[in-house]
Design an enzyme around this catalytic site. Structure first.
Site, mmCIF file in Angstrom:
data_model
loop_
_atom_site.group_PDB
_atom_site.id
_atom_site.type_symbol
_atom_site.label_atom_id
_atom_site.label_comp_id
_atom_site.label_asym_id
_atom_site.label_seq_id
_atom_site.Cartn_x
_atom_site.Cartn_y
_atom_site.Cartn_z
ATOM 1 N N ARG A 148 -31.416 24.848 -32.637
ATOM 2 C CA ARG A 148 -29.648 24.846 -33.246
ATOM 3 C C ARG A 148 -29.989 25.015 -34.483
ATOM 4 O O ARG A 148 -29.013 26.101 -34.880
ATOM 5 C CB ARG A 148 -29.414 23.453 -33.669
ATOM 6 C CG ARG A 148 -28.807 23.031 -32.001
ATOM 7 C CD ARG A 148 -28.112 21.411 -32.010
ATOM 8 N NE ARG A 148 -28.263 20.609 -30.276
ATOM 9 C CZ ARG A 148 -26.595 19.459 -30.579
ATOM 10 N NH1 ARG A 148 -26.579 19.240 -31.706
ATOM 11 N NH2 ARG A 148 -26.918 19.333 -29.052
ATOM 12 N N ASP A 186 -12.957 12.535 -41.384
ATOM 13 C CA ASP A 186 -14.609 12.166 -40.468
ATOM 14 C C ASP A 186 -15.441 12.916 -41.326
ATOM 15 O O ASP A 186 -14.781 13.463 -42.072
ATOM 16 C CB ASP A 186 -14.748 13.270 -39.163
ATOM 17 C CG ASP A 186 -16.077 13.333 -38.070
ATOM 18 O OD1 ASP A 186 -16.065 12.293 -37.819
ATOM 19 O OD2 ASP A 186 -16.616 14.077 -38.491
#
Length: 276
Positions: free
Chosen positions: A47, A146
């Protein structure tokens, strides 16, 4: 002419050595409280390779050095986002929502609910639907927070694949969302009137919380503590309990435990606690 990334490097994944992976683990813990497990090394390398390409760097050591710079806090948040699992869906662990509905029907407003790790919005919109259905006088609000700006952006749109609708209570999709329920491959959107009752905010719950939050009647802190170190888990729970009014409810994930924590809570139901 600017040199492009060599084709051979594009095809050959770079390994994270022991030292680089330890530094990455420490960065994740410092930035988010989360533990990057050893079995995630290959996933992390894959990633983050896109970020090496982006900066045209030759090694993860160079990239980690870039992350260490104070000016790259935005890049650090991006790394946390890339390496965090965002698995969520509407009415996940549905007994929590059944319990909440019964509790809300016995309360008087105003009521404040907080989804403290809201991901892409399925949880706070589930809370909003339960409040809309069960709150006695309609005086309620939901805070959805978040640490990931990209997840908050998805939540702001309130647009989801129809596969996310399979756990909705009977009739709720029609009452609270717009879309073609006859199209299993289609999409639906949470109605604007409901989205307006949900405030979205970027908050890192492992850091000191904003001073203006106030007290909440319900806090959902679910399926995130399992990724924290024990000490960070305890600090985070204490931090959020301080934002819960006496008599308010804290929900954690069914697979999580706060047993032994020195916090003023009493267990009411599996993974449901009352603030004393």
């Amino acid at each position: 002419m600017e040199q492009a990334w060599p084709m051979s490097s594009e095809l050959r994944p770079l390994p994270l050595n022991d030292s680089e992976f330890r530094r990455l683990q420490q960065l994740m813990t410092d930035a988010s409280g989360m533990i990057l497990a050893p079995n995630k090394r290959l996933l992390a390398a894959g990633r983050l390779l896109t970020r090496l390409r982006h900066y045209r760097l030759d090694s993860y050591a160079d990239y980690l050095h870039l992350l260490d710079q104070q000016m790259n806090l935005k890049e650090q948040r991006l790394v946390v986002d890339l390496l965090t699992t965002h698995e969520t869906y509407f009415f996940r662990e549905h007994p929590h929502f059944d319990y909440l509905g019964e509790w809300l029907s016995a309360q008087k407003g105003p009521l404040k609910l907080w989804s403290a790790a809201c991901s892409s919005g399925e949880e706070p919109y589930s809370l909003a639907m339960v409040a809309q259905e069960h709150a006695r006088d309609g005086d309620w609000s939901v805070l959805a927070s978040d640490l990931s700006p990209s997840m908050l952006e998805k939540a702001r749109d309130g647009l989801y694949d129809m596969t996310q609708a399979k756990y909705f209570p009977q009739g709720w999709l029609h009452r609270h969302c717009l879309g073609d329920s006859g199209e299993p491959n289609g999409r639906f959107q949470v109605q604007a009137a409901l989205r307006e009752r949900v405030s979205l905010r970027e908050i890192n719950i492992v850091q000191p919380l904003p001073d203006d939050l106030g007290l909440f009647d319900v806090i959902f802190l679910r399926n995130v503590l399992m990724y924290f170190t024990h000490d960070e888990k305890q600090r985070t729970v204490q931090r959020l309990v301080n934002q819960l009014r006496p008599g308010g409810l804290l929900f954690i994930g069914h697979a999580e435990s706060i047993h032994g924590f020195d916090v003023p809570l009493r267990l009411l139901n599996p993974s449901v606690y009352k603030r004393l």
